[in-house]
Every structure is written in structure tokens, then in C-alpha cells.
Design a protein around this motif. Sequence first.
Motif, short mmCIF file in Angstrom:
data_model
loop_
_atom_site.label_atom_id
_atom_site.label_comp_id
_atom_site.label_asym_id
_atom_site.label_seq_id
_atom_site.Cartn_x
_atom_site.Cartn_y
_atom_site.Cartn_z
N GLN A 1 38.32 32.89 42.82
CA GLN A 1 38.52 32.65 41.39
C GLN A 1 37.24 32.89 40.60
N ARG A 2 36.10 32.45 41.15
CA ARG A 2 34.83 32.67 40.44
C ARG A 2 34.53 34.15 40.34
N TYR A 3 34.80 34.89 41.40
CA TYR A 3 34.52 36.33 41.41
C TYR A 3 35.38 37.05 40.38
N GLN A 4 36.66 36.76 40.35
CA GLN A 4 37.54 37.46 39.42
C GLN A 4 37.34 36.98 37.99
N ASN A 5 36.85 35.77 37.80
CA ASN A 5 36.61 35.26 36.45
C ASN A 5 35.42 35.93 35.77
N LYS A 6 34.68 36.75 36.52
CA LYS A 6 33.62 37.53 35.89
C LYS A 6 34.20 38.53 34.89
N LEU A 7 35.48 38.86 35.06
CA LEU A 7 36.18 39.74 34.12
C LEU A 7 37.00 38.85 33.18
N ALA B 1 60.19 49.85 33.63
CA ALA B 1 59.98 49.12 34.89
C ALA B 1 58.76 49.63 35.63
N GLU B 2 58.57 50.95 35.66
CA GLU B 2 57.38 51.48 36.33
C GLU B 2 56.11 51.08 35.60
N ALA B 3 56.15 51.09 34.27
CA ALA B 3 54.97 50.70 33.50
C ALA B 3 54.60 49.24 33.75
N ILE B 4 55.61 48.38 33.88
CA ILE B 4 55.35 46.96 34.17
C ILE B 4 54.73 46.82 35.56
N GLN B 5 55.24 47.58 36.52
CA GLN B 5 54.69 47.52 37.88
C GLN B 5 53.23 47.97 37.92
N LEU B 6 52.85 48.85 37.00
CA LEU B 6 51.48 49.37 36.99
C LEU B 6 50.54 48.48 36.19
N ARG B 7 51.01 47.34 35.76
CA ARG B 7 50.14 46.38 35.05
C ARG B 7 50.13 45.05 35.78
N ARG B 8 49.82 45.12 37.04
CA ARG B 8 49.83 43.92 37.87
C ARG B 8 48.63 43.04 37.60
N ALA B 9 48.80 41.77 37.86
CA ALA B 9 47.66 40.85 37.81
C ALA B 9 46.77 41.08 39.04
N LEU B 10 45.54 40.62 38.97
CA LEU B 10 44.65 40.78 40.10
C LEU B 10 45.14 39.97 41.28
N PRO B 11 44.94 40.45 42.52
CA PRO B 11 45.34 39.67 43.69
C PRO B 11 44.64 38.33 43.71
N GLY B 12 45.38 37.26 43.90
CA GLY B 12 44.79 35.94 43.94
C GLY B 12 44.87 35.21 42.61
N ARG B 13 45.27 35.91 41.55
CA ARG B 13 45.40 35.25 40.23
C ARG B 13 46.83 34.82 40.01
N LYS C 1 41.27 43.14 58.26
CA LYS C 1 40.41 42.00 58.55
C LYS C 1 40.85 40.83 57.68
N PRO C 2 40.71 39.63 58.17
CA PRO C 2 41.07 38.47 57.34
C PRO C 2 40.01 38.21 56.29
N CYS C 3 40.44 37.68 55.16
CA CYS C 3 39.51 37.33 54.08
C CYS C 3 38.84 36.00 54.42
N ARG C 4 37.51 35.94 54.25
CA ARG C 4 36.75 34.73 54.58
C ARG C 4 36.41 33.91 53.34
N CYS C 5 36.90 34.32 52.18
CA CYS C 5 36.54 33.67 50.93
C CYS C 5 37.47 32.49 50.65
N THR C 6 36.91 31.44 50.08
CA THR C 6 37.72 30.30 49.66
C THR C 6 38.43 30.65 48.34
N PRO C 7 39.51 29.98 48.03
CA PRO C 7 40.18 30.24 46.74
C PRO C 7 39.24 30.06 45.55
N GLU C 8 38.33 29.08 45.65
CA GLU C 8 37.40 28.88 44.55
C GLU C 8 36.45 30.07 44.39
N ALA C 9 36.00 30.64 45.55
CA ALA C 9 35.10 31.80 45.48
C ALA C 9 35.82 33.01 44.90
#
Length: 508
Positions: A376-382, A496-508, A366-374
Motif C-alpha cells: 500500500q505504501r509503495y502504490q500510494n506514491k502515485l 467493455a474492452e475500454a473498461i477492462q483496460l482501466r484496471r486498478a493497480l494489483p493490491g488496491r 516467485k511468491p511476493c514477500r511484501c506485507t500488505p502495508e508495504a
Amino acid sequence: MSLAIVHSRALLGLQAPEVTVEVHLANGLPSFTLVGLADTEVKEARERVRAAMQHSGLDFPHNRRITVNLAPADLPKEGGRFDLPIALGILAAAGHIDAAALDGLEFAGELSLAGDLRPVRGALPMALALQRSGRGRTLVLPRRSAEEAALVPGLALRCADHLDEIVEALQPVEPGDPPTPVLPRPRPVEVREGALLPDLQDVRGQAAAKRALEIAAAGRHSLLLVGPPGTGKSMLAQRLAGLLPPLSEEEALESAAVLSLAGRFEPADWARRVLRSPHHSASSVALVGGGSPPRPGEISLAHHGILFLDELPEFPRGALEALREPLENGRITISRAAQQAEFPARCQLVAAMNPCPCGMLGSTAKPCRCTPEAVQRYQNKLSGPLLDRIDLRVEVLAIPPEELTGAPDGEPSRLVAERVAEARRRQQARQGGSNAELEAGQLHDQVRAEPEATRFLNTAASRLGWSGRSLHRVLRVARTIADLAEADTLGVIHVAEAIQLRRALPGR
């Protein structure tokens, strides 16, 4: 004899300091005074003790002035654990039981109005404190509490179900009288053997997430699973316990002592890792502990177990920030104006979250219906410092229906647990603990990285702008990956595998 002394113990965090219950009977206006910084529950013991003694057919000194002192006077006392010592002190002061026999005993127990003994919380901390004190006394507890305390090896322990049983065992013995009855030992605990845990083979697909789960189990690393709803994040987290090695006796005692302090320990669950999963409405006090007197929170109740936080951004910001120091130090110190208590908090954090408010960011279904600002606000809770303390961050993507229904069963937990146990043995032999517990000063000696791996890691850290903490955590994860591969040195492939397992959150 108008003065009697009975030994007991209070609870102050996981400590159980000794309390001397002094009972004095004197002539004067009838009264029952209880002193020694006792809270309301302890003061209510006056009515419980009076009713229990009368119902049990024992003489209560109604016409005497009764004074009970709980020493030391500056130590707070709470709970109903002093009911039994107070009752026995009154009987000994009145000459109804042998006061000399009380010297080698310690008592704790709550009395019902009928004289029955009710269990008290914190039986295991009390038993451990008595054993470590080296005083050689015998601990007498209600039967259910004694079953908990019996898990402490080498402890002299007796149990009873009613006040009458203890009074009969402590009767003065005259020459020619029959022997005094002996209180029974608690029966051995029936541990639940072979308890079925959720199996990893139930999770189809998600190879990358299952690999991260295996690495987390092997090195005791914290893990964050990010993905749309229904992709199996909770299923994966619930199967981590089946991959972990059994608790050692010392770890089992530490875990059981914290649960006993909160009144949540079941002897049948002895030596089983705890999985705590609080709701996202939990407060910071519920997560890290607090109150007056201080009580352990979820992060301490999960000691040597798993703390699973589902819907991580929905937790209150203050509650999540309170987890930062315990996750780093493995302990939590709760300070109040009158007292301070320290609780262990060495648990394995597993968290799950959606990538955005609607949950569909990055999903092909399904497509995401959230705006980039929404988003960002959601992920900034962490906060950044909290995410910095999580070793593994993995995306759990949605699997197409045809692949989900046609995929074969995954690898069973039993086989993965064997690899995890072997990796843990390598870590124990090398450094005496898991890789997640490695201090910064130990990393150079214990990681044993090849020069190419070190250069590769330094380049990645510079480009990604990692902090020193992030760099060290990637090194620990890479060392765990090398242990699973049974490699003595750390190579580029492990880093290299350890770096791959420390990804940033999607959208950040």
C-alpha cells in the motif's frame, strides 16, 4: 558614422522577440560599456568581440568610448548570440562596413577568439519568429545553426563560418568596384531515411499488453504498464514509436523548435518522433521545466513524441504531481518574478512500474514477500489524481519459460502501424484531431454511443466510483477501439474492452 543599428533576436521561452543592437562610438576615455538588461554571458561578449576582431585583422577602436545598447531595455538577454551583431555594429559605426546594408538583415552568432562563428541554440524559434513577423529581412547565422533554420519554408537565409566572410560581404561598394561577395545559403539537410525502430514482433506473448499499445497509438492515449521485473514493459514502451504515424510538417517544426531551444536538435533527425526517457531521480524542474531564464523540461522536449517514465513510483512525489496539469492541458506555463514562459507539452505518456517493492505481486514464478502495508505504501506514491489522468492501465504478467521460448514471433510493427494510421485518419476526418484531444463538450457529438453502450458505461461508472474525468477518458478509449474496428457507432463491446483496460493497480 558614429552610430550603427543591427537587428537580432532574444529568446523568451519559445518566443524570439526582436532586439535592436545600437552601437555608439564617441570621443573620451577608452571604454566598452554594454547596457540593456544583459546577463553575464552577454557582458562577456566584450572580450570575445575584441579578440575576434583583432585576430581577424580588423580595426578595433581602442581609443574610442564604445556604448552598446540592447533594446528594449526591459527584455532579459542571455547567451552568446549577440557577439556577431555587436561586432558588426562596431565595424559599421567606425565606417568599415556598409551600415545601410544592415537594415534588411538580422544576425545571431557566438564568436570564438579567432573570429570563427559558433552555433547558437534556438535557431528554429528565431527563424519562425522572423517569418511570422513579415518584415522580409534575411537571417544570417553560423552554418550549423543555419542548417536548423533552413527547415522553415520560405525563409531568406544566409550562413557563414567566420567573421571575415560577413565583413567582406558588407564592404561599401564604390563605382567601378567589383560586386560584393554574396554569403552562401546553407546546404540542404540530410535527413536519416529508413531509420530502424524496434519492432513489435520481437515481443513474444503479451497479447493484452500489445493490444493496449495499439489502442494507445491509435488514439494518442497515455498508458501505464504494471508487472513484475523482466516481463517486457520497457520493450513494449520502446516500440510505441514504430506504431505512430509520421509527423506533419507543422508538428515536426513545433517539436524541432523546442529541441532547438534546448540545444538538442539534430537536423538529420527531422520529422522523427522523440522518445524521452528520464531517470527516476529527475527533479520536478527537469520534468516540467524551470530555471532562470526558464528552460523546457522533459515533458516539453517530448512534444509530439513519447515521454517514457520507467519505475514510476521511484520518481519524487513532487515531480510526478507537477505533471498533472501539463498532461491535461498540453502546455506548461513557468512563472518567475521577472518573466513568464509557456512551452508546449502535448506528448504521449507511457509509464512502467512494479506492483510492489519486490515486484512479484501477482506473479506465479516467485511468491511476493511484501506485507500488505508495504504494498500500500509503495502504490500510494502515485496519487489518485495522477492515476486518474492515465487512460490505459494494463497488467504485464510473467510468461512461463516454455511458452516464451516456443511462442512464434508476434505481429510486426508495420502491420499494426497500418491499422493505427487508418484509425487516425478516421479521427482526423471526423473531428480534426485524435480522440485523446476531444474536449468534454465534444464527446456527445463525436463518440456516437449506442443507448445500450451508454447504459452499460453508466452502470460500470457508478459501481466503480469513477470521477467525471475517468468516465470521459473511458469514452475516448472506447471511441478509439471502435475506430480500430472501423465502426461508426460505439457499441457495448467497445465500452467493455475500454473498461477492462482501466484496471486498478494489483493490491488496491
